[in-house]
Design a protein around this motif. Structure first.
Motif, mmCIF file in Angstrom:
data_model
loop_
_atom_site.group_PDB
_atom_site.id
_atom_site.type_symbol
_atom_site.label_atom_id
_atom_site.label_comp_id
_atom_site.label_asym_id
_atom_site.label_seq_id
_atom_site.Cartn_x
_atom_site.Cartn_y
_atom_site.Cartn_z
ATOM 1 N N ILE A 182 0.811 -1.215 0.000
ATOM 2 C CA ILE A 182 0.000 0.000 0.000
ATOM 3 C C ILE A 182 0.843 1.263 0.000
ATOM 4 N N TRP A 183 2.100 1.156 0.444
ATOM 5 C CA TRP A 183 2.943 2.361 0.462
ATOM 6 C C TRP A 183 3.347 2.772 -0.955
ATOM 7 N N ALA A 184 3.191 1.874 -1.907
ATOM 8 C CA ALA A 184 3.380 2.234 -3.324
ATOM 9 C C ALA A 184 2.067 2.678 -3.963
ATOM 10 N N GLY A 185 0.977 2.593 -3.214
ATOM 11 C CA GLY A 185 -0.336 2.931 -3.739
ATOM 12 C C GLY A 185 -0.470 4.339 -4.281
ATOM 13 N N PRO A 186 -0.044 5.375 -3.529
ATOM 14 C CA PRO A 186 -0.191 6.741 -4.059
ATOM 15 C C PRO A 186 0.508 6.947 -5.393
ATOM 16 N N HIS A 187 1.727 6.422 -5.548
ATOM 17 C CA HIS A 187 2.418 6.563 -6.827
ATOM 18 C C HIS A 187 1.625 5.897 -7.949
ATOM 19 N N ALA A 188 1.135 4.685 -7.678
ATOM 20 C CA ALA A 188 0.391 3.956 -8.718
ATOM 21 C C ALA A 188 -0.890 4.686 -9.100
ATOM 22 N N MET A 189 -1.613 5.202 -8.094
ATOM 23 C CA MET A 189 -2.868 5.897 -8.389
ATOM 24 C C MET A 189 -2.624 7.173 -9.184
ATOM 25 N N ILE A 190 -1.607 7.931 -8.811
ATOM 26 C CA ILE A 190 -1.286 9.168 -9.521
ATOM 27 C C ILE A 190 -0.864 8.868 -10.958
ATOM 28 N N LEU A 191 0.005 7.874 -11.130
ATOM 29 C CA LEU A 191 0.480 7.534 -12.471
ATOM 30 C C LEU A 191 -0.655 7.010 -13.343
ATOM 31 N N SER A 192 -1.530 6.212 -12.758
ATOM 32 C CA SER A 192 -2.671 5.705 -13.523
ATOM 33 C C SER A 192 -3.599 6.843 -13.944
ATOM 34 N N PHE A 193 -3.810 7.806 -13.053
ATOM 35 C CA PHE A 193 -4.658 8.955 -13.363
ATOM 36 C C PHE A 193 -4.047 9.802 -14.485
ATOM 37 N N LEU A 194 -2.732 10.011 -14.410
ATOM 38 C CA LEU A 194 -2.069 10.882 -15.387
ATOM 39 C C LEU A 194 -1.911 10.230 -16.761
ATOM 40 N N THR A 195 -1.768 8.915 -16.797
ATOM 41 C CA THR A 195 -1.439 8.241 -18.060
ATOM 42 C C THR A 195 -2.540 7.316 -18.577
ATOM 43 N N LYS A 196 -3.566 7.065 -17.737
ATOM 44 C CA LYS A 196 -4.657 6.150 -18.081
ATOM 45 C C LYS A 196 -4.193 4.690 -18.202
ATOM 46 N N VAL A 197 -3.012 4.389 -17.689
ATOM 47 C CA VAL A 197 -2.526 3.003 -17.659
ATOM 48 C C VAL A 197 -3.040 2.356 -16.368
ATOM 49 N N PRO A 198 -3.681 1.204 -16.434
ATOM 50 C CA PRO A 198 -4.232 0.586 -15.222
ATOM 51 C C PRO A 198 -3.135 0.078 -14.294
ATOM 52 N N TYR A 199 -3.495 -0.049 -13.033
ATOM 53 C CA TYR A 199 -2.524 -0.612 -12.094
ATOM 54 C C TYR A 199 -3.117 -1.773 -11.328
ATOM 55 N N CYS A 200 -2.241 -2.721 -10.987
ATOM 56 C CA CYS A 200 -2.556 -3.823 -10.091
ATOM 57 C C CYS A 200 -1.847 -3.568 -8.771
ATOM 58 N N PHE A 201 -2.292 -4.257 -7.760
ATOM 59 C CA PHE A 201 -1.860 -3.940 -6.408
ATOM 60 C C PHE A 201 -1.523 -5.231 -5.665
ATOM 61 N N THR A 202 -0.349 -5.294 -5.067
ATOM 62 C CA THR A 202 0.051 -6.457 -4.285
ATOM 63 C C THR A 202 -0.102 -6.161 -2.806
ATOM 64 N N GLU A 203 -0.944 -6.923 -2.139
ATOM 65 C CA GLU A 203 -1.122 -6.798 -0.688
ATOM 66 C C GLU A 203 -0.190 -7.787 0.012
ATOM 67 N N HIS A 204 1.010 -7.334 0.364
ATOM 68 C CA HIS A 204 1.962 -8.204 1.060
ATOM 69 C C HIS A 204 1.409 -8.609 2.426
ATOM 70 N N ASN A 205 0.740 -7.685 3.068
ATOM 71 C CA ASN A 205 -0.013 -7.934 4.298
ATOM 72 C C ASN A 205 -1.323 -7.165 4.185
ATOM 73 N N VAL A 206 -2.309 -7.531 4.991
ATOM 74 C CA VAL A 206 -3.468 -6.651 5.152
ATOM 75 C C VAL A 206 -3.035 -5.665 6.231
ATOM 76 N N GLU A 207 -2.585 -4.485 5.793
ATOM 77 C CA GLU A 207 -1.802 -3.619 6.668
ATOM 78 C C GLU A 207 -2.573 -3.098 7.877
ATOM 79 N N HIS A 208 -3.837 -2.753 7.709
ATOM 80 C CA HIS A 208 -4.546 -2.195 8.856
ATOM 81 C C HIS A 208 -4.752 -3.255 9.938
ATOM 82 N N VAL A 209 -4.880 -4.510 9.537
ATOM 83 C CA VAL A 209 -4.986 -5.602 10.510
ATOM 84 C C VAL A 209 -3.653 -5.786 11.222
ATOM 85 N N ARG A 210 -2.576 -5.771 10.469
ATOM 86 C CA ARG A 210 -1.238 -5.927 11.062
ATOM 87 C C ARG A 210 -0.942 -4.809 12.055
ATOM 88 N N TRP A 211 -1.271 -3.567 11.673
ATOM 89 C CA TRP A 211 -1.009 -2.430 12.560
ATOM 90 C C TRP A 211 -1.816 -2.536 13.849
#
Length: 370
Positions: free
Chosen positions: A98-127
């Motif tokens: 999720i820490w790469a999420g903002p970059h992916a969302m911004i880049l997808s918005f600017l370029t219209k290229v879709p992004y996939c997302f890897t959940e290494h952990n369910v972070e809010h549960v881990r925290w």
């Protein structure tokens, strides 16, 4: 196919489960695709020259940052990535965690290229389990990282269910588990003698192994549990037993004559193969544990807790993974096992499920539609 992978952390040298996964799956995807790896590096230590030569088939860009928040939002990365996406005609972006999420969302918005997302952990549960601040805010952030992605790769059925509870369409969720290098992690019985010589141990002394980054709170808690709840009771029954605790930043406040802290080691597979039993007395954290998969791949029985075993209990691990949450029962199992060890052959279903090659094929198939 052209793929841009974004990691918020240094990928090499491999130093944790996160970098292990990103490194190995980037490598697998590069065999049949053109892969670009952009990652931020908050590490204060200078890289060795060899650190930049990893994954020779991958176009890499390392963005050194002075502040942690720049791992989330880095203008230089965004500017260069937009340029690369347009120039190279990149088809898909993969955000690692999720820490790469903002970059992916911004880049997808600017370029219209879709992004996939890897959940290494369910972070809010881990925290939440680790007692960190603001898990509720993190839950909202995680939800939106998932919401705008085309596909989400998670580690287990357990993670898949927890992510779906964020309101995410479960059909977007594909299980692509953590894995192992099947050439590196395999049974090798001769390592027992090598380790005894290296650590100056009696070769007849049973070795119990725990390993991981020892500055990571769940692993530090596990060492404390070994020290306070486990070691003395095991020693009463088996006086010559040794607990070998491997990992960077060893907590030397837990000094005991039967505990050995070798620090970080390059060849953890040798320590696994030299051990009689691997334990993981974890009481917090999340996601599937690479250390457990690696130990089982070496043919070792692993004793852990329900949290440690999350997402790993199935037919492929049934003869190797033992789950106990009561510390007295945990101790009794250790003693009984060391007195009467059981050796099982590793089932082919385990290798088929957890090899990086198999996992890379799952990801390749899912992203091929883009």
């Amino acid at each position: 196919m052209k793929i841009l992978i974004i990691s918020p952390f240094r990928v090499y040298p491999i130093h944790c489960g996160f970098s292990t996964r990103v490194y190995n799956l980037t490598k697998q995807l590069s065999y049949s695709n053109s892969v670009f790896l952009y990652y931020t590096d908050y590490n204060k230590k200078e890289c060795n020259p060899d650190d930049c030569s990893f994954l020779p088939n991958v176009t890499k860009r390392n963005f050194k940052v002075s502040y942690k928040f720049m791992q989330l939002i880095n203008p230089s990365l965004i500017f260069e990535a937009v340029s690369a996406i347009k120039k190279e005609k990149i088809n898909i972006i993969i955000a690692e965690g999720i820490w790469a999420g903002p970059h992916a969302m911004i880049l997808s918005f600017l370029t219209k290229v879709p992004y996939c997302f890897t959940e290494h952990n369910v972070e809010h549960v881990r925290w939440k389990r680790m007692g960190r601040k603001y898990p509720g805010l993190l839950r909202i952030f995680e939800k939106y990282c998932c919401k705008f992605s085309k596909k989400i790769f998670c580690m287990s059925n357990n993670d898949r269910q927890q992510i779906s509870e964020l309101g995410v369409d479960i059909n977007k969720l594909t299980i692509a588990p953590n894995g192992i290098d099947t050439l590196q992690f395999r049974p090798r019985t001769s390592k027992k003698y090598d380790l005894a010589r290296k650590l100056k141990l009696d070769v007849e002394s049973p070795v119990i192994l725990f390993f991981g980054n020892l500055s990571y709170t769940p692993n530090l808690q596990a060492v404390q549990i070994i020290y306070e709840k486990i070691i003395d009771s095991v020693l009463e029954a088996i006086p010559n037993v040794k607990f070998v605790i491997v990992g960077s930043n060893p907590p030397l406040q837990f000094q005991h004559e039967a505990m050995i802290f070798p620090g970080f080691v390059e060849n953890i597979e040798d320590y696994i193969n030299a051990s009689d039993l691997v334990i993981a007395p974890l009481i917090s954290g999340g996601g599937t544990k690479l250390k457990i998969i690696e130990a089982i791949a070496c043919g070792k029985t692993v004793l852990t807790t329900s949290i440690g075993a999350e997402g790993l209990v199935d037919e492929s691990t049934r003869y190797f993974l033992k789950v106990i949450d009561d510390w007295n029962d945990f101790i009794n199992f250790i003693v009984d096992f060391l007195k009467n060890p059981i050796v099982n052959d590793l089932p082919s279903i385990f290798i088929e499920k957890y090899s990086w090659k198999s996992i890379g094929e799952i990801i390749s198939k899912e992203i091929s539609m883009y």
